[in-house]
Scaffold this active site. Structure first.
Site: not given
Length: 519
Positions: A183, A388, A290
């Protein structure tokens, strides 16, 4: 209404790729090119029922695939690796079109897929070979551990690395004998569809790899409930929801979540190379990774010199949106991401932070473009200091020594990746070992770590659970079965022998084995 891809795009037909999604739904999702901000195509907005049917098709194809010799699965993955190399230009164009990243950043993804395919194709026979284990009675108890696929592995993948994260993790799953259902993120479905097309061209059965396009909030729960193993890469907030649902289903799950990458610059760091690493670590993929460097802690004796060099190198970066290797930094992926990055910077400045360079939107380049930005004097309470950012923004802070640098680096709820810069590699390893991160690179930003496929990679704390790469990156897609064959008399009281004597005999046996160092 959709528009043509931007000038310079020469990749696969988007309409042809969208036609590969097997669904009867009339609903569609627009896909926007960050270079222009215009919708360039549309894909089916699948329903949970569509997803469940895709899992069923994958499950039907899985058993015959698992029954093939490992050598046949390896051959298919090796052919896929060759196709990735041959279709490199198409892949680069497609990744740039959907994600908005610079071409060099897209190239990292193409190379990563080839490295991963080669590593696991080479290692799969070893991983899947039955392994002898030590039995309780040497010579009489023979044990073998076998590894079997789970069945259907499900992947929920983000937009920032649309090729790497849609297919690299799927390769060990396929080699282990699983089927795969992906997905992809709503913003970047075409890259996953093209990767699936190349897998089929390489000889992977048509139904074995399913790509289901649509809204993640709508399809994610259905995927977790339908598959046998879940891999999720994305935010910590969504990762918690995935883990909770997987726990209710008792479905194994692997999560790579957010990061707030710290970089430690020791007093003896070679500044030219260190600044090169800082620029690459902070601004690759426009900071949308990340494992990006988001916080830099510099020994105070080098702080002024480091900042001057970093600012100079940052200002020299070209922000652009071309399908060639000219621009150093591309666009952010969306208006939403642009707003998040701009808000982080604006809030920090309002709280007293200083902008050394950058800090501006660049609508003259692209609607979602933002300048590479260096901040200092950032309060700990500012969002950019602790959350973040996921954009081309890095903060710099002076520290008096290694202890303070490590303390600051570890002062985060995240623990994904960090980096240390030094002229003393032994001291660098020591600092790295004290950093509470799943991976730490010494004298490199992240490519050396990521490209070392034989070593596991993953997060600590709120940066996730489980690992990709290394042995763990393969074995997590398998479940073990131990088969024990006992020779002679079974380990049970012989007829007519009192239990007291049996217990004494077993205890004496264990003492002897311990003295011999066998237990």
């Amino acid at each position: 209404m959709t528009a043509d891809p931007p000038a310079g795009y020469d990749g696969p037909s988007l309409d042809t790729l969208a036609a590969d999604v097997d669904t009867g739904t009339a609903e569609t999702l627009n896909v926007t090119a960050p270079f222009t901000g215009e919708a360039v195509g549309e894909v089916p907005a699948c329903t949970p029922d569509n997803l469940r049917r895709a899992v069923e098709r994958a499950r039907e194809a899985q058993e015959p695939w698992a029954g093939r010799p490992v050598s046949e699965r390896v051959a298919a993955v090796e052919r896929f690796r060759s196709l990735v190399r041959e279709r490199q230009a198409d892949l680069l164009d497609l990744v740039q079109l959907e994600s908005g990243k610079a071409r060099l950043d897209a190239m990292e993804e193409v190379l990563d897929v080839q490295l991963t395919a080669g590593h696991y194709a080479d290692k799969a026979p070893e991983y899947l070979a039955p392994e002898r284990r030590t039995g309780v009675v040497p010579g009489l108890t023979r044990v073998r551990e076998h590894r079997d696929p789970y069945g259907v592995a499900g992947f929920v993948t983000p937009w920032n690395y649309p090729l790497t994260l849609s297919v690299s993790d799927a390769l060990p799953a396929l080699l282990a004998g699983n089927a795969v259902v992906v997905k992809p993120a709503e913003a970047t479905p075409y890259t996953a569809l093209f990767a699936a097309e190349l897998l089929r061209e390489a000889g992977v059965p048509n139904e074995l790899v399913q790509v289901v396009t649509g809204d993640g909030e709508r399809l994610g729960p259905a995927l977790v409930e339908a598959v046998d193993h879940v891999s999720f890469t994305g935010s910590t907030a969504v990762g918690r929801e995935v883990a909770a649902r997987a726990g209710r289903e008792l479905t194994p799950v692997s999560l790579e979540l957010g990061g707030k990458g710290p970089m430690v610059v020791r007093a003896d760091a070679p500044l030219d190379r260190t600044v090169t690493g800082a620029v690459r670590g902070a601004f690759a993929s426009a900071g949308q990774l990340c494992i990006a460097v988001e916080r830099i802690y510099v020994h105070d004796s080098r702080y002024d010199d480091f900042c001057e060099r970093l600012v100079g190198r940052t200002r020299a970066l070209e922000v652009g949106t071309r399908f060639d290797y000219g621009p150093d930094v591309g666009s952010l992926v969306s208006e939403r991401q642009l707003e998040k990055v701009a808000t982080h910077v604006e809030e920090a400045v309002d709280a007293g932070a200083t902008v050394l360079t950058g800090g501006r939107r660049r609508p003259d380049v692209a609607p979602f473009a933002y300048e590479p930005t260096v901040l200092t004097d950032v309060p700990d309470s500012a969002s950019v200091a602790c959350e973040e950012t996921f954009g081309p923004v890095v903060t710099v802070e002076a520290v008096p020594d290694d202890d303070a640098a490590v303390e600051r680096a570890n002062d985060s709820t995240y623990g994904l990746h960090g980096t240390v810069w030094t002229d003393d590699t032994a001291a660098g390893r020591d600092v790295a070992r004290r950093m509470d991160c799943g991976t730490v690179a010494v004298n490199d930003a992240h490519v050396a770590m990521w490209g070392s496929i034989d070593a596991p990679m993953g997060g600590r704390k709120e940066s996730g659970i489980g690992r990709r790469h290394g042995d763990e990156g393969f074995e997590k897609y398998t479940q073990s079965q131990s088969v024990t064959v006992q020779g002679g008399h079974p380990i049970a009281p012989p007829p007519g022998v009192p239990n007291r004597l049996v217990a004494g005999g077993l205890s004496a046996y264990l003492r002897v084995m311990q003295r011999l160092g066998l237990r």
